[in-house]
Scaffold this active site. Structure first.
Site, PDB file in Angstrom:
ATOM      1  N   ARG A   1       0.915  -1.151   0.000  1.00  0.00           N
ATOM      2  CA  ARG A   1       0.000   0.000   0.000  1.00  0.00           C
ATOM      3  C   ARG A   1       0.948   1.193   0.000  1.00  0.00           C
ATOM      4  NH1 ARG A   1      -4.794  -2.785   1.293  1.00  0.00           N
ATOM      5  NH2 ARG A   1      -4.476  -4.497   2.744  1.00  0.00           N
TER       6      ARG A   1
ATOM      7  N   THR B   1      -8.826  -8.897  -5.025  1.00  0.00           N
ATOM      8  CA  THR B   1      -9.041  -8.663  -3.597  1.00  0.00           C
ATOM      9  C   THR B   1      -9.917  -9.784  -3.058  1.00  0.00           C
ATOM     10  OG1 THR B   1     -10.206  -7.313  -1.964  1.00  0.00           O
ATOM     11  CG2 THR B   1     -10.895  -7.007  -4.228  1.00  0.00           C
TER      12      THR B   1
HETATM   13  O1  F6P Z   1      -7.426  -7.442   1.269  1.00  0.00           O
HETATM   14  C1  F6P Z   1      -8.455  -6.759   1.923  1.00  0.00           C
HETATM   15  C2  F6P Z   1      -8.310  -6.960   3.365  1.00  0.00           C
HETATM   16  O2  F6P Z   1      -8.206  -8.335   3.508  1.00  0.00           O
HETATM   17  C3  F6P Z   1      -9.381  -6.457   4.312  1.00  0.00           C
HETATM   18  O3  F6P Z   1     -10.508  -7.257   4.420  1.00  0.00           O
HETATM   19  C4  F6P Z   1      -8.589  -6.372   5.582  1.00  0.00           C
HETATM   20  O4  F6P Z   1      -9.144  -5.531   6.523  1.00  0.00           O
HETATM   21  C5  F6P Z   1      -7.295  -5.827   5.097  1.00  0.00           C
HETATM   22  O5  F6P Z   1      -7.126  -6.383   3.819  1.00  0.00           O
HETATM   23  C6  F6P Z   1      -6.110  -6.094   5.974  1.00  0.00           C
HETATM   24  O6  F6P Z   1      -4.953  -5.882   5.250  1.00  0.00           O
HETATM   25  P1  F6P Z   1      -3.498  -5.643   5.814  1.00  0.00           P
HETATM   26  O7  F6P Z   1      -3.344  -6.463   7.040  1.00  0.00           O
HETATM   27  O8  F6P Z   1      -2.621  -6.065   4.697  1.00  0.00           O
HETATM   28  O9  F6P Z   1      -3.390  -4.193   6.087  1.00  0.00           O
END
Ligand code: F6P
Length: 322
Positions: A72, A126
């Protein structure tokens, strides 16, 4: 068009590799040069590009995760970051980009398109299934099957001990993982962020069957406004101390694992269609599959609208459960 790039971004999902493989091999079939961008928008800003050939995607159709890595990217939220990313794409001679990701990825791509003249086509990757313009996103089917297998195991032990379990599944903003897996495991209730959670109602329903010696499973999406599974379980325990209550958080197990057949096939179809869409001159659209047909949805229509299937599912769950 002579050279295209592919990247994965946001939370990973099983089937992203199958999609990368389809993009690379379809591109090469059409005599395109294909490069992979590492770590999503982060790698785009840093010019972290690698050449992809047929062999580089061998034996990945069956693997979860993403060989291109993902991230991200806070830098891409800033105009300077997006400008730098555009410069890197131009410098590398890239004439089309395929983005595999979710809501955040396509929102980023839409904003990027205001300064970037290079066409971008998206593939929905996703586990959350929270995009409009496709019946299923890449990874959703694998994730709900992972949840189903895990909760089936929990059901065995819950049934032996007559216990009440709260099982928390992923879904920060979207309840589709909870909803579909909840139906599949015969959950006694399902809590999702899109609907108002009425704990008193659950407590009354549980109170009405407190003498019934059997297990109860409540599926809670992590983003539910009443709190996570621990918080909800605490409140219910206070009201109904006679229930032997336990909590399980499934967590990131839902994001990994070998993709199901459905995810492998859908990912392959979408990656294949994304290259052909770029070659046909399409831009800023997300590939989807609806009613078994490939679709093209503009990024702005694909993001931030949730599907309106909740009332039907929830009503059915209630009739079929407690
Ligand atoms: O990929 C989406 C998702 O699984 C959401 O449902 C969840 O809240 C989030 O990613 C958590 O992502 P990360 O732990 O990578 O920040």
């Amino acid at each position: 068009m002579k050279k295209i790039a592919v990247f994965t971004s946001g939370g990973d999902s099983p089937g992203m590799n199958a999609c990368i493989r389809a993009v690379v091999r379809t591109g090469i079939y059409h005599d395109l040069e294909v490069v992979g961008i590492l770590q999503g928008y982060e790698g785009m800003i840093d010019g972290d590009f690698i050449p992809m050939d047929r062999k580089s995607v061998a034996n990945i159709i069956n693997r979860g995760g993403t060989i291109l890595k993902t991230a991200r990217s806070p830098r891409f939220l800033e105009p300077e970051g997006r400008k730098a990313a555009y410069q890197q794409l131009k410098k590398a001679g890239i004439e089309g980009v395929i983005a595999i990701g979710g809501d955040g990825t396509f929102t980023g791509a839409r904003v990027f398109s205001e300064i970037c003249e290079i066409p971008i086509v998206g593939c929905p990757g996703t586990i959350d299934n929270d995009l409009i313009g496709t019946d299923y996103t890449i990874g959703y089917d694998t994730a709900i099957n992972t949840v189903m297998e895990a909760v089936d195991k929990i059901r065995d032990t819950a049934e032996s001990h007559n216990r009440l379990f709260f099982v928390e599944v992923m879904g920060r903003d979207a309840g589709l993982i909870a909803l579909r897996s909840g139906i599949a495991v015969g959950a006694e209730d399902i809590f999702i962020p899109e609907t108002k959670t009425d704990l008193d109602r659950l407590i009354n329903r549980l109170a009405a069957c407190r003498k019934d010696k059997s297990s109860k499973i409540i599926i809670v999406a992590e983003g539910d406004e009443a709190g996570g599974a621990f918080e909800i379980a605490d409140k219910v325990k206070k009201a109904l101390p006679e229930y032997d209550t336990r909590v399980t958080i499934l967590g990131h197990i839902q994001r990994g694992g070998n993709p199901t057949c459905m995810d492998r096939v859908n990912s392959s179809r979408m990656g294949f269609a994304a290259v052909e869409a770029l070659m046909a001159g399409k831009r800023n659209v997300m590939i989807g599959i609806m009613n078994n047909k490939v679709t093209h949805t503009p990024f702005e229509n694909a993001t931030k609208h949730l599907q309106e299937i909740y009332p039907d599912y929830l009503r059915m769950m209630e009739i079929l459960s407690l």
